[in-house]
Structure formats: C-alpha cells, structure tokens
Design a protein around this motif. Structure first.
Motif, mmCIF file in Angstrom:
data_model
loop_
_atom_site.group_PDB
_atom_site.id
_atom_site.type_symbol
_atom_site.label_atom_id
_atom_site.label_comp_id
_atom_site.label_asym_id
_atom_site.label_seq_id
_atom_site.Cartn_x
_atom_site.Cartn_y
_atom_site.Cartn_z
ATOM 1 N N PRO A 173 0.807 -1.229 0.000
ATOM 2 C CA PRO A 173 0.000 0.000 0.000
ATOM 3 C C PRO A 173 0.832 1.267 0.000
ATOM 4 O O PRO A 173 0.335 2.338 -0.360
ATOM 5 N N GLY A 174 2.104 1.172 0.382
ATOM 6 C CA GLY A 174 2.949 2.361 0.396
ATOM 7 C C GLY A 174 3.491 2.730 -0.961
ATOM 8 O O GLY A 174 3.548 3.904 -1.331
ATOM 9 N N THR A 175 3.891 1.718 -1.741
ATOM 10 C CA THR A 175 4.509 1.964 -3.053
ATOM 11 C C THR A 175 3.609 1.574 -4.218
ATOM 12 O O THR A 175 3.936 1.857 -5.361
ATOM 13 N N ARG A 176 2.499 0.885 -3.931
ATOM 14 C CA ARG A 176 1.589 0.402 -4.982
ATOM 15 C C ARG A 176 2.329 -0.493 -5.971
ATOM 16 O O ARG A 176 2.174 -0.393 -7.185
ATOM 17 N N THR A 177 3.157 -1.360 -5.431
ATOM 18 C CA THR A 177 3.900 -2.308 -6.261
ATOM 19 C C THR A 177 3.597 -3.726 -5.789
ATOM 20 O O THR A 177 3.141 -3.951 -4.664
ATOM 21 N N VAL A 178 3.869 -4.684 -6.664
ATOM 22 C CA VAL A 178 3.680 -6.091 -6.344
ATOM 23 C C VAL A 178 5.023 -6.796 -6.470
ATOM 24 O O VAL A 178 5.845 -6.451 -7.324
ATOM 25 N N ARG A 179 5.243 -7.767 -5.605
ATOM 26 C CA ARG A 179 6.521 -8.485 -5.587
ATOM 27 C C ARG A 179 6.353 -9.844 -6.262
ATOM 28 O O ARG A 179 5.425 -10.591 -5.955
ATOM 29 N N VAL A 180 7.259 -10.138 -7.170
ATOM 30 C CA VAL A 180 7.262 -11.403 -7.898
ATOM 31 C C VAL A 180 8.577 -12.109 -7.598
ATOM 32 O O VAL A 180 9.651 -11.503 -7.666
ATOM 33 N N GLN A 181 8.485 -13.389 -7.276
ATOM 34 C CA GLN A 181 9.697 -14.159 -6.984
ATOM 35 C C GLN A 181 9.910 -15.199 -8.068
ATOM 36 O O GLN A 181 9.029 -16.011 -8.362
ATOM 37 N N ALA A 182 11.096 -15.149 -8.671
ATOM 38 C CA ALA A 182 11.471 -16.111 -9.710
ATOM 39 C C ALA A 182 12.645 -16.949 -9.206
ATOM 40 O O ALA A 182 13.452 -16.483 -8.408
ATOM 41 N N THR A 183 12.716 -18.177 -9.679
ATOM 42 C CA THR A 183 13.798 -19.077 -9.296
ATOM 43 C C THR A 183 14.731 -19.274 -10.479
ATOM 44 O O THR A 183 14.282 -19.568 -11.590
ATOM 45 N N LEU A 184 16.053 -19.103 -10.224
ATOM 46 C CA LEU A 184 17.064 -19.244 -11.265
ATOM 47 C C LEU A 184 18.099 -20.265 -10.815
ATOM 48 O O LEU A 184 18.493 -20.287 -9.646
ATOM 49 N N THR A 185 18.544 -21.108 -11.740
ATOM 50 C CA THR A 185 19.642 -22.019 -11.430
ATOM 51 C C THR A 185 20.953 -21.238 -11.406
ATOM 52 O O THR A 185 21.130 -20.271 -12.141
ATOM 53 N N ASN A 186 21.874 -21.687 -10.563
ATOM 54 C CA ASN A 186 23.141 -20.972 -10.383
ATOM 55 C C ASN A 186 24.268 -21.978 -10.220
ATOM 56 O O ASN A 186 25.014 -21.945 -9.235
ATOM 57 N N ALA A 187 24.361 -22.883 -11.191
ATOM 58 C CA ALA A 187 25.309 -23.990 -11.079
ATOM 59 C C ALA A 187 26.751 -23.514 -10.989
ATOM 60 O O ALA A 187 27.570 -24.114 -10.284
ATOM 61 N N ASP A 188 27.098 -22.433 -11.702
ATOM 62 C CA ASP A 188 28.493 -21.969 -11.697
ATOM 63 C C ASP A 188 28.773 -20.950 -10.606
ATOM 64 O O ASP A 188 29.892 -20.436 -10.507
ATOM 65 N N GLY A 189 27.777 -20.616 -9.795
ATOM 66 C CA GLY A 189 27.990 -19.687 -8.689
ATOM 67 C C GLY A 189 28.211 -18.252 -9.108
ATOM 68 O O GLY A 189 28.745 -17.452 -8.336
ATOM 69 N N ALA A 190 27.802 -17.881 -10.321
ATOM 70 C CA ALA A 190 28.008 -16.508 -10.793
ATOM 71 C C ALA A 190 27.147 -15.508 -10.027
ATOM 72 O O ALA A 190 27.517 -14.345 -9.883
ATOM 73 N N LEU A 191 25.997 -15.944 -9.554
ATOM 74 C CA LEU A 191 25.083 -15.060 -8.833
ATOM 75 C C LEU A 191 25.286 -15.214 -7.333
ATOM 76 O O LEU A 191 25.503 -16.320 -6.838
ATOM 77 N N ALA A 192 25.221 -14.097 -6.633
ATOM 78 C CA ALA A 192 25.412 -14.104 -5.187
ATOM 79 C C ALA A 192 24.212 -13.457 -4.513
ATOM 80 O O ALA A 192 23.594 -12.530 -5.055
ATOM 81 N N ALA A 193 23.888 -13.949 -3.340
ATOM 82 C CA ALA A 193 22.775 -13.390 -2.578
ATOM 83 C C ALA A 193 23.044 -11.922 -2.266
ATOM 84 O O ALA A 193 24.171 -11.544 -1.916
ATOM 85 N N GLY A 194 22.007 -11.098 -2.419
ATOM 86 C CA GLY A 194 22.126 -9.672 -2.142
ATOM 87 C C GLY A 194 22.447 -8.824 -3.347
ATOM 88 O O GLY A 194 22.433 -7.595 -3.251
#
Length: 376
Positions: A244-265
């Motif tokens: 209600p503050g930003t009038r936005t919706v959150r969508v969560q997608a799942t991605l494979t990260n076998a080579d560890g290129a992506l990091a949390a945060g």
C-alpha cells in the motif's frame, strides 16, 4: 530649397528600389524558379514493420539464495571448540561449534545412574507382584519413577545436543562471527551459511502488472557484475498483496546458479516475459516525437510520378503508441505497414519539407548500425 532637397531624396529612393529588385531577379530569383527556397534536409528513415512484438514487464530485483541463514547459538554457553574454517563448504549435520557442556555431561551421568536404579527396582517389583509380596500400587510407583528418570535423561541429552551447533543444510560458510572462549548468548549469530545452487530473484513491478502475471512465466535477469550474460528462470511465487505504500507487487522467480556466478544480495534487473503481441506495427523509438499535443512521426512522401527531379517530402502524422523495447515502439494507430518514417533529423522538418535521405541512421537505438530504406 526644401522642395528641391525632398525631390532629390525621393528620386534616389526610387532608383535604389528598382536597382535592388533587378539584382534580386538576376541573382536570387532565378534560383527559386522551381519553388525550392531551401536545400532539402538530410534525414534517416526506416520502414514501419508489422511483426510479432516481444512483450516484457521490467523491474528492479534483488537476489536471495534459496537457502541462507545466520547459524545461531540455541542456548547460552562458552565456545569450547570452533570446528570450521570461514569459506568452507559443509554438509548438513556437520558440527561447526561446540559450546561447553561439562555441567550437562555431569548431570547426564547422575540421571543415568538414577535411571539404572529405577529400572532395577521396577524389575524387582514386577517379580514380586505375582507372589503377592508387592502391591499393584508399588509397581505403578516404580514404573513412574523409571519413566521420570528416562525423561530427565532425554531432556539433558537434548540440552547437550543444543550445545553442538551443526549445519542445517549443505552450503558454503561465510565470515566467522565468534571466537574461541567467547560467551555466546542464545540467538547470537555465529557464521552465515548459504546454499546458492539456485537463487531467488525478487522483482518489484507496478500494481498494473498484477493481472498479467502467472506462475511459470519465463524470466530474464541481468546483473552489473556479469553485464554480458542473461540468467533465465521462471516465476514461482506472486505476492498476493500489493504494497500500500509503493503500490507495487513483488514477484519471486527461481534461477539455477550452477556456476555460482550469482550471489545473494546482488542488485539486478528482471524481466517477466509475456506472450508476444501478434502482428503489430513497430518503428524505431527515435522516430517518435513526444509533445503535449500528442505523439507524432514524419512520414516520407515520394515525389509525384513524372517529376523525378523533385525531392521527396514529409508529412507529420499523429500516432498512438504502446509498449517499447530494444529501441522499437509499438504504434497502434496512425501508420500502415511499410510507411517510411524519419528516424533522425526531425528538428528541421515541417509539413511539406523536402528531404534528402541518408544511407545510415547514426543515432539508431537498435544494436549495431541500422540500415535505412530509400524512399521511392
């Protein structure tokens, strides 16, 4: 005298006007006989194309490991052993930190002795009841004493186990947050543990997108650390509430990260890919001029048949636009497939202006240099 001076001045003025008109006719007028007072403006053009148009919902995103936790101390205690190295890959159940459990071990030995004695008394009472040397009440009390001793043993064993801090799942340890001999309080974080074999991309979209979102839709994610790569995944969760503050919706997608290129945060850009719009007309985005009076383009008008020496002209057409992506914009009204529109050089144009078409568009937004068609 004054009359004579005035007559001379009038005569000089008439001569000057006549002379000026003659010079204009001789040197300037002849250059305008075809009606072209100015040289044609150089422009680049491109055709309005009718094709399927990819549609995507874009938003900013933040990456989160599917399993990540700050491993805490469950109970108070002094750190007796640290059994890991920061950055290690560990298995679920692997012992990480041992808190001092000497008092609990002593209590366990005492309770085990009590339980052994209670078991002996229970067995003896069971043998005496059939001989009527013991009452049923005595047997029930012996059973209760043994059960209580067994329960106390389980309680102290659970407390001892709580002082053995283990990895809850497979993953990679982060920076150590505890030192040997330190007194840890219950809930104090000791080390981070992350399983980034797959990651979540939490994408923020405007609330208008809620009706078009579905679980299982493909998602494309890019991050600044790997600007040349596109990571693909699918929508797994759609937040059922709008912020209600930003009038936005959150969508969560799942991605494979076998080579560890992506990091949390990591900060990311996410696109939820929707079904393409079928058979729409698109033009380069640089062709559209935006103003308070409406969006418009300049359409190239070829010269009339039989007048091959005349240059093509342009006509301003007001259009209605929709989605835009990769340097192209959808036009829902105002153009027909194949219309040649000006993509650069519009500042010098007006309705009916003559143009000279360049071979290339140097300001095209499409990847690479955009070739442009010549107007016939």
């Amino acid at each position: 005298m004054k009359a004579t001076s005035g007559a001379w001045a009038a005569g000089i003025l008439v001569v000057a006007v006549v002379a000026g008109g003659g010079l204009y006719w001789k040197f300037g007028g002849s250059s305008h006989k075809g009606g072209w007072a100015m040289a044609p403006a150089k422009v680049a053009v491109a055709a309005a194309v009718q094709a399927d148009f990819p549609v995507a919902l874009s938003g900013i995103a933040s990456l989160e490991a599917t399993r990540q936790v700050l491993v805490p101390a469950e109970v108070d205690g002094r750190v007796a052993q640290i059994l890991f190295t920061a950055g290690d890959r560990v298995r679920a159940g692997q012992l990480l930190v041992q808190l001092n459990d000497a008092p609990e071990q002593g209590e366990l030995a005492r309770l085990q002795a009590q339980a052994k004695n209670a078991r002996t008394l229970l067995d003896r009472t069971r043998r005496l009841v059939p001989l009527q040397a013991a009452t049923r009440e005595q047997l029930d009390q012996a059973q209760a004493d043994y059960d209580q001793a067994a329960g106390d043993i389980k309680r102290i064993q659970a407390l001892i186990e709580q002082k053995r801090i283990k990895a809850p799942f497979d993953g990679v340890l982060g920076v150590r947050r505890v030192n040997l001999g330190q007194f840890a309080r219950a809930g104090d974080p000791l080390v981070s543990l992350t399983d980034a074999a797959s990651v979540y991309a939490n994408i923020t979209l405007p609330e208008q997108a809620l009706g078009a979102l579905r679980a299982g839709q493909p998602v494309a994610v890019t991050v600044d650390a790997h600007a040349d790569r596109v990571f693909e995944g699918t929508v797994t969760t759609i937040e059922p509430q709008v912020d209600p503050g930003t009038r936005t919706v959150r969508v969560q997608a799942t991605l494979t990260n076998a080579d560890g290129a992506l990091a949390a945060g990591m900060f990311a850009h996410g696109k939820v890919v929707l079904p393409p719009r079928q058979g729409v007309i698109t033009v380069p985005e640089t062709a559209v001029s935006y103003s308070a009076y409406g969006d418009s383009v300049y359409v190239v008008v070829p010269p009339k048949a039989g007048d091959a020496s005349a240059p093509p002209t342009v006509a301003q057409a007001y259009v209605q636009t929709a989605e835009r992506t990769r340097g192209r914009v959808v036009v829902t009204r105002g153009l027909a497939p194949g219309d040649q529109v000006v993509t650069s050089g519009q500042l010098r144009l007006h309705n009916g202006a003559a143009v000279e078409i360049s071979a290339q568009d140097t300001v095209a937004l499409d990847a690479g240099t955009q070739s442009v068609a010549q107007a016939r």
